[in-house]
Design a protein around this motif. Structure first.
Motif, mmCIF file in Angstrom:
data_model
loop_
_atom_site.group_PDB
_atom_site.id
_atom_site.type_symbol
_atom_site.label_atom_id
_atom_site.label_comp_id
_atom_site.label_asym_id
_atom_site.label_seq_id
_atom_site.Cartn_x
_atom_site.Cartn_y
_atom_site.Cartn_z
ATOM 1 N N PHE A 24 -11.275 10.118 -74.083
ATOM 2 C CA PHE A 24 -11.508 11.427 -74.684
ATOM 3 C C PHE A 24 -10.226 12.251 -74.784
ATOM 4 O O PHE A 24 -9.271 12.036 -74.048
ATOM 5 N N CYS A 25 -10.257 13.230 -75.693
ATOM 6 C CA CYS A 25 -9.103 14.122 -75.869
ATOM 7 C C CYS A 25 -8.927 15.006 -74.617
ATOM 8 O O CYS A 25 -9.870 15.188 -73.846
ATOM 9 N N PRO A 26 -7.757 15.602 -74.450
ATOM 10 C CA PRO A 26 -7.565 16.524 -73.327
ATOM 11 C C PRO A 26 -8.583 17.669 -73.381
ATOM 12 O O PRO A 26 -8.783 18.267 -74.428
ATOM 13 N N GLY A 27 -9.221 17.915 -72.260
ATOM 14 C CA GLY A 27 -10.141 19.045 -72.170
ATOM 15 C C GLY A 27 -11.506 18.795 -72.783
ATOM 16 O O GLY A 27 -12.320 19.715 -72.885
ATOM 17 N N CYS A 28 -11.768 17.576 -73.170
ATOM 18 C CA CYS A 28 -13.050 17.275 -73.826
ATOM 19 C C CYS A 28 -14.218 17.431 -72.854
ATOM 20 O O CYS A 28 -14.156 16.992 -71.710
#
Lengths: 251, 364, 186, 83
Positions: A24-28
């Motif tokens: 997942f993307c950062p902060g997802c």
């Protein structure tokens, strides 16, 4: 200063330790939801019974996230795959994991009918108010005025209708004697865990559970860490966080 | 374990849809997922009526999309599950069928073709031939049996389960509305009495209780090369097993001057026509591919090479012909066509066509 | 090779498929090869209803045929639809007490019966189709009366047991139907 | 060979009652933990995470070892070990 430690991250048993950092993307928000789900599976000792299914969309990136049997399906189709599983083997605890697009748009007929038939599974809809994987288009839950790639000047509800309220919709059709329906948020993961606990217990009892989780998408929202949490707060004002349906005897 | 209804040879007078339900039970199928669409409904009706005796399972889903996907779920959970569909239902079930192709799921589906495109008629056609063989967003890693009557329906429905579970490619029994709705006598039997052993099924999802590493079943790939590596392997395997799977039937084709190529129920009309033509002194013969995927290419080419002319006839606009023409590329035998889209081809139709071909040979 | 091809056509609701089922069931029980295709359109009721039946001594090839040996037409719309199944070898039978016109097609012979009138005047409107079944039985002449009676028993036995006078009524209708054709001398 | 993990280790936070760890191969630098910290004592670190973006670390004087950062981290990068 970087040190080399023998002790690694604290992972739930139901999390796959082999893969390292998630896709997942950062902060997802998916990371927050899934780790909470994994902890709940551990605490209820459902590790051998749980079967996890993920959708197309960002949720598909969880195809090897969990340390339980997993199937990655098509957009909106996780619900029928998982109720296919539990119809065939009712001893299993089926979990269908998807986003707001998969749950409330392309897979909405499955959601509606699974709720009406009280299919024996937990449907989790991670609601981040946009289609993340395809690049941030409007979803059924996009907030009024929210800018997305397909509503670049903000969602105009006169043109596109009002945001879909998944939990309310499911609550209105679910059988109160067999169902658990709730909306939670990644802003409070302890509460989310308590919600998942009730939802999974209900599935283990043979019932139907639906949990919509208000989630975050810093990448497509183009928000920094502070704005991300602020945006979530606005969402919580619009989408009421509470348990909507709770069968008797469920704690 | 389901209870089997047929323990000894039993002659019955049934509709084809009923035959399919009985065949699925004979094959020890445990679960059917389905959605109503004419002309396959009576498969579900019969299956449901028999449930108290068979102790099998059934789920009526909200559409064919979910029928297909929940069938996949049932199979992954370790049940010998199947579904059936037709027409527009077959179109939307491609979503699940292509997933079954990619995940190598032993997906069994009876397709009872109706007229198309779109809603068209609920009666009959051979217009889902291409769709059933090559539908979905992929290469058609599928096995397709085309049946020509009730004994076929029984035999090949049983066979479809074993083919699917042995090779792990989705397997289809391609029939049609006539076969589904018509009644004719058929002999039902216990597969064991014919030496047929059902391939055992196993669960991919659930039930391991720590006895194996967890399964992560996926059909998503990150890199082009990663995908190609998988697909090349599938193609190699499909080609390798094809000779074991290919089936065809020749009827008076040895010395045929006019070779009729037809599949499914049209091949039956062609047999009637061959007899009538032979009685009139015209050397006609039939080549009927039973498997449309994979096609029995070698005997097909040999039969075409022997003949002076070929006639393709279908209740479609040449969907099988297209597939065959590709495989007989290079042969010089001229051909003619008799295509009736979504309409039954009678023996008389074929007799008249072949007589005209004898008078005025095909040049294509 | 003996094969009888039958086209039986009428209005939905006239009981065309019911008697076709009795006919083919009788044929099956008598050890014949049978192939029966009910015409099934989009509607469950209404419209022209056609039954395509084949009774043979050997395995039947084509499921659908171009021309019938016996073509029965029980309404004006059935006449319009079914002349296409007639050629110079066909026997056409139509009910002149229902149809307002005579089939205009080239057949071996065209016979009119008044099954509907007889049913209404002498028996009961409900056994109209059974009279037609009798007509069909005589016209095809490949099955015995006892075969048909057995098949009727299978299809209607429960109704007969509940109301025994129905059995007599139906048998009478069957026999009257057979008589209509004998009179016509087919 | 035992697998080892690259980490930022801050010992004896919360008046010596806990050790704080951040695994840099897991930290994606989203900073969500910074906002959630009740003491507002998390800051961007000079060390980088898996995407070569700054990781975080606490001011050991202010950190109370409550574990909120561990709870909220979407990627399991933080581990607060109470002693």
């Amino acid at each position: 200063m970087i040190e080399m430690l023998e002790k690694g991250p604290r992972l739930a048993k139901a999390q796959n330790a082999e893969v390292g950092a998630s896709k997942f993307c950062p902060g997802c928000g998916h990371g927050m939801i899934l780790k909470t789900l994994a902890q709940t599976i551990d605490e209820l000792e459902l590790n051998d019974k749980a079967v996890f299914g993920c959708d197309i969309g960002c949720s598909l990136l969880s195809w090897n996230y969990m340390n339980v049997d997993t199937v990655q399906t098509h957009h909106g189709r996780t619900t029928p795959v998982i109720y296919g599983v539990t119809r065939a083997n009712p001893d299993l605890v089926g979990i269908a994991y998807m986003g707001d697009g998969g749950g409330l748009a392309i897979g909405s007929q499955h959601l509606v009918n699974a709720a009406v038939r009280s299919e024996n599974l937990l449907i989790i809809v991670a609601n981040n108010t946009n289609y993340g994987m395809t690049g941030g288009q409007m979803s059924p839950t996009t907030m009024p005025g929210q800018k997305t790639e397909t509503t670049p000047y903000g969602r105009d509800c006169d043109v596109t209708g009002r945001p879909a309220k998944g939990a309310e919709m499911v609550a209105s059709i679910a059988d109160p004697e067999k169902s658990f329906v709730a909306r939670a948020s990644v802003s409070n993961l302890r509460k989310l865990k308590a919600t998942f606990k009730k939802a999974l217990k209900n599935v283990d009892m043979g019932g139907f559970s639906f949990v919509e989780v208000l989630s975050v998408c810093p990448l497509n929202w183009r928000t920094n860490n502070v704005q991300t949490w602020d945006r979530l707060k606005t969402m919580e004002e619009f989408f009421e966080v509470k348990d909507f349906v709770q069968r008797e005897g469920l704690e | 374990m389901v209870k089997k209804l047929i323990t000894q040879d039993t002659r019955m007078f049934l509709t084809g849809n009923e035959v399919i339900a009985y065949a699925a039970n004979a094959a020890e199928a445990e679960f059917m997922y389905g959605y109503p669409i004419t002309p396959q409904n009576e498969i579900m009706h019969t299956w449901c009526k028999l449930l108290p005796k068979t102790e099998a399972g059934f789920l009526q889903t909200e559409d064919e999309i979910s029928a297909g996907f929940s069938t996949i779920g049932g199979i992954l959970a370790g049940k010998r599950a199947f579904t059936a569909t037709a027409g527009p239902g077959n179109v939307i079930m491609q979503d699940a069928q292509s997933m079954a192709e990619m995940m190598r799921i032993p997906f069994v589906c009876a397709v009872m073709q109706r007229g198309g495109p779109s809603t068209a008629t609920v009666i009959y056609a051979q217009q889902e031939t291409r769709l059933t063989c090559f539908g979905g967003n992929g290469e058609g890693f599928r096995i397709v049996y085309s049946t020509a009557g009730h004994q076929d329906l029984y035999d090949y429905m049983i066979k479809a389960f074993n083919t699917a579970w042995k090779y792990r490619f989705p397997t289809f029994m391609l029939a049609d509305g006539y076969q589904g709705k018509m009644r004719e006598p058929v002999t039902l039997y216990d597969p064991a009495s014919r030496g047929i052993k059902m391939v055992p099924v196993e669960a991919t999802l659930g039930g391991a209780n720590g006895s194996r590493p967890v399964n992560h079943v996926r059909n998503t790939f990150n890199l082009e090369e990663e995908l190609m590596e998988v697909l090349d392997k599938y193609q190699e395997e499909f080609d390798r097993i094809s000779p074991e799977i290919e089936e065809y039937l020749e009827y008076k084709a040895d010395d045929a001057e006019v070779l009729i190529i037809a599949h499914g129920i049209v091949a039956r009309s062609a047999m009637t026509a061959v007899d009538e033509l032979r009685a009139k002194g015209i050397k006609a013969g039939l080549f009927r591919p039973i498997t449309l995927r994979p096609l029995a290419v070698k005997p097909l080419r040999a039969a075409v090479a022997r003949a002076k002319q070929v006639l393709f006839t279908e209740s479609a606009n040449g969907q099988l012909a297209q597939m065959v023409l590709e495989k007989i590329y290079g042969l010089q035998t001229p051909y003619s066509t008799l295509f009736k889209m979504g309409v039954g081809v009678t023996g008389d139709d074929i007799v008249q066509k072949v007589e005209s071909m004898v008078k005025e040979p095909a040049t294509v | 090779m003996a094969r009888t091809r039958i086209v039986l056509a009428g209005e939905g609701g006239q009981g065309v498929q019911s008697i076709a089922k009795i006919l083919v069931e009788a044929g099956y029980e008598a050890g014949k090869e049978i192939l029966y295709i009910p015409n099934f359109g989009v509607e469950q009721r209404g419209g022209v209803s056609i039954a395509f039946c084949q009774i043979a001594d050997e395995k039947i090839g084509e499921p659908r045929f171009s021309k019938g040996d016996i073509v029965i037409m029980l309404s004006d719309r059935a006449i319009d639809r079914c002349c296409t199944y007639v050629n110079e070898n066909s026997t056409v039978i139509y009910d002149s007490s229902v149809c307002s016109k005579k089939p205009e097609c080239k057949a071996k012979n065209i016979i009119s019966v008044e099954a509907n009138k007889i049913a209404n005047e002498q028996l009961s409107a409900r056994v109209f189709n059974i009279i037609v079944l009798g007509v069909l039985l005589s016209a095809t002449n490949v099955l015995k009366l006892s075969d048909i009676k057995n098949a009727m028993e299978m299809a209607l036995g429960k109704k007969f047991d509940a109301k025994p006078e129905l059995r007599d009524l139906n048998y009478k209708a069957l026999e009257m139907g057979m008589g209509l054709i004998e009179k016509a001398g087919v | 060979m035992t697998k080892t993990h690259k980490a930022i280790k801050v010992e004896n936070v919360a008046k010596g009652k806990a050790d704080w760890h951040l695994y840099t191969d897991y930290c994606k630098g989203c900073g969500l933990c910074i906002v959630k910290c009740p003491k507002k004592c998390l800051n961007w670190s000079k060390e980088v995470g898996i995407y070569q973006t700054p990781a975080v670390e606490p001011n050991p004087e202010e950190c109370i070892g409550c574990g909120t950062c561990e709870l909220v981290c979407p990627d399991n990068a933080i581990r607060v070990e109470k002693k």
